[in-house]
Design an enzyme around this catalytic site. Structure first.
Site, PDB file in Angstrom:
ATOM      1  N   ASP A 141       5.122   9.377  11.694  1.00 53.16           N
ATOM      2  CA  ASP A 141       6.624   9.864  11.435  1.00 53.16           C
ATOM      3  C   ASP A 141       6.849  11.196  12.136  1.00 53.16           C
ATOM      4  O   ASP A 141       5.997  11.712  12.649  1.00 53.16           O
ATOM      5  CB  ASP A 141       6.710   9.823  10.035  1.00 53.16           C
ATOM      6  CG  ASP A 141       8.099  10.525   9.729  1.00 53.16           C
ATOM      7  OD1 ASP A 141       9.276   9.883  10.014  1.00 53.16           O
ATOM      8  OD2 ASP A 141       8.268  11.355   8.611  1.00 53.16           O
ATOM      9  N   SER A 142       7.956  11.728  12.211  1.00 54.58           N
ATOM     10  CA  SER A 142       8.314  13.034  12.868  1.00 54.58           C
ATOM     11  C   SER A 142       7.543  13.990  12.061  1.00 54.58           C
ATOM     12  O   SER A 142       7.435  15.075  12.452  1.00 54.58           O
ATOM     13  CB  SER A 142       9.901  13.361  12.904  1.00 54.58           C
ATOM     14  OG  SER A 142      10.465  13.151  11.755  1.00 54.58           O
ATOM     15  N   CYS A 196       9.491   5.754  10.540  1.00 53.87           N
ATOM     16  CA  CYS A 196      10.485   6.955  10.985  1.00 53.87           C
ATOM     17  C   CYS A 196      11.639   6.105  11.621  1.00 53.87           C
ATOM     18  O   CYS A 196      11.666   5.119  12.550  1.00 53.87           O
ATOM     19  CB  CYS A 196       9.967   7.930  12.182  1.00 53.87           C
ATOM     20  SG  CYS A 196      11.345   8.853  12.741  1.00 53.87           S
ATOM     21  N   HIS A 230      13.341  10.284   4.412  1.00 55.21           N
ATOM     22  CA  HIS A 230      13.494  11.378   3.383  1.00 55.21           C
ATOM     23  C   HIS A 230      14.356  11.158   2.279  1.00 55.21           C
ATOM     24  O   HIS A 230      14.356  11.726   1.280  1.00 55.21           O
ATOM     25  CB  HIS A 230      13.872  12.787   4.074  1.00 55.21           C
ATOM     26  CG  HIS A 230      13.141  13.600   5.001  1.00 55.21           C
ATOM     27  ND1 HIS A 230      12.622  12.980   6.003  1.00 55.21           N
ATOM     28  CD2 HIS A 230      12.664  14.690   4.629  1.00 55.21           C
ATOM     29  CE1 HIS A 230      11.760  14.021   6.500  1.00 55.21           C
ATOM     30  NE2 HIS A 230      11.783  14.973   5.853  1.00 55.21           N
ATOM     31  N   CYS A 233      16.293   6.467   6.176  1.00 61.13           N
ATOM     32  CA  CYS A 233      15.662   7.615   6.665  1.00 61.13           C
ATOM     33  C   CYS A 233      14.566   7.856   5.556  1.00 61.13           C
ATOM     34  O   CYS A 233      14.929   7.802   4.243  1.00 61.13           O
ATOM     35  CB  CYS A 233      16.446   8.806   6.709  1.00 61.13           C
ATOM     36  SG  CYS A 233      15.564  10.480   6.947  1.00 61.13           S
TER      37      CYS A 233
END
Lengths: 268, 268
Positions: free
Chosen positions: A13-14, A76, A190, A188
């Protein structure tokens, strides 16, 4: 020589967000070893271009190959949107993204055929969710997409239940409420952290946290290819690598992963 | 051979923010050529570690050296905080940061000796402003520092006068209001864009936009070293390089620079 099935699953993931996916995979497949990579020196990905995201993803894939993983999960949404097909073509191991499992789950849940998706600017502009929905056979669905670029910084600044976050959510989600969707894909990694706030604004709408669907997809593919770990008693090891300082990742990972983990630095 | 004085000034930042500094330098020294680099593939810097910021800054310095600039302006508070001394030691050309000029200007303006500074998480945690203030001779000042990590994403999402931004500003700046500061350093190149909102919350407090002070410092150093451009009639050329797609930088640069500019891609 170590059997392929005994090798770890790679997840990238980022940044920390993909740990929500790692957590679901740990639950679904507790015996698997996991190598996680968070590109914290270059985070976020959600406002960057297709070309740059493909370049970053390939660099991370090279790292994963050097760690001899048996499979890679692109945890991601932005990287899945832009680079999944490219990675699947270029590497000889299974590469799983988060878009397809999320869409599958939304199709299963929606009663009225009106599905929403929220994500970063790049994910939404890629139209990856629209394309995936168009590819799937059967009943047709209407998809309403909306980018929510401030959600990631809000989570990363720990404003999870703050009044500001509630106002931003109102601002972003109002147009979706008007569309009478009954299912909303959290596109996403998050966003599941903001479930409470999003749920309040989108009362009565089912929220799809793709991480659970991704974990099931990972199991399905490992099973199909005979790659499930043979360890039945042992709890799998997990090691995280990050491209920036491990300290802040370590502090922060708890919110996402709900367990302690080793974190090392790896500059690509 | 081209005279050193005819060479361009290099300016770099993590992204578009440094264009506020470029704009001030263009005003102060309209005949100078400028090479700007915005590290848009790795933006933002404000939540990253010292070590990573130094690594990125050195890569950009190498790019600047290859473009044969006569001076470099580190138009990013976070990069100035972490890497300025290192760059000044390592390169044979003048390297100017944004911290010192900002502090100088605040000292000049403050009547009651109570100065505030706001910046990114990394800038504030570096304590660079405290150190700079302690170094300067003369009257002693009290400095009150506060990080405002959401200001950059708010600007980058063009929520410059939104109600949400006003609320976030209230949240961040309330503690500073309690300290009775009369001067506030905008310690991030994005913050001058939020001057209206910050000014409303900090009524009666003087706001220091360091870009003007930086432009004066650049002139002072070029003059001292006999490096001012000889072109007296011609308007200097400006070329921007970015590490991500030039498109979105081009769209966005107007808000900061207030003029059109050439933008090219340069992957480091």
């Amino acid at each position: 020589m170590r059997a392929i099935s005994a090798k770890p699953i790679g997840i990238f993931d980022s940044g920390v967000g993909g740990l929500t996916v790692a957590r679901s995979i740990r639950k679904e497949l507790p015996n698997e070893d996991i190598i996680y990579f968070g590109d914290t020196a270059r985070v976020p990905y959600g406002n960057k271009s297709r070309e740059t995201i493909i370049r970053f993803s390939k660099e991370i894939m090279e790292f994963m190959m050097s760690r001899k993983v048996k499979m890679v999960v692109v945890a991601c949404n932005t990287a899945s949107s832009f680079s999944l097909a490219n990675l699947q073509r270029s590497y000889p191991i299974p590469v799983v993204g988060v878009i397809k499992p999320g869409v599958k789950e939304a199709r299963r849940l929606s009663r009225n055929g009106k599905v929403g998706v929220i994500g970063t600017k790049s994910t939404i502009s890629s139209r990856a969710y629209e394309k995936e929905l168009a590819r799937s056979a059967g009943r047709s669905y209407s998809l309403y997409a909306r980018s929510c670029p401030l959600f990631v910084p809000l989570v990363e600044n720990k404003l999870v239940r703050d009044q500001v976050t509630y106002r931003v959510a109102e601002k972003y989600l109002k147009p979706l409420r008007g569309k009478k969707i009954d299912t909303l894909i959290l596109g996403c990694t998050h966003y599941p952290i903001l479930k409470t706030v999003i749920g309040k604004v989108m009362k009565g709408v089912m929220l799809v946290d793709s991480s659970l669907a991704v974990a099931k997809e990972v199991r399905r593919i490992l099973q199909r290819d005979g790659l499930l770990s043979g360890h039945v008693k042992k709890r799998g090891k997990m090691t995280c690598f990050v491209s920036d300082d491990p300290g802040s990742f370590r502090d922060f990972s708890g919110i996402f992963l709900k367990e302690k983990t080793r974190v090392k630095k790896a500059v690509l």
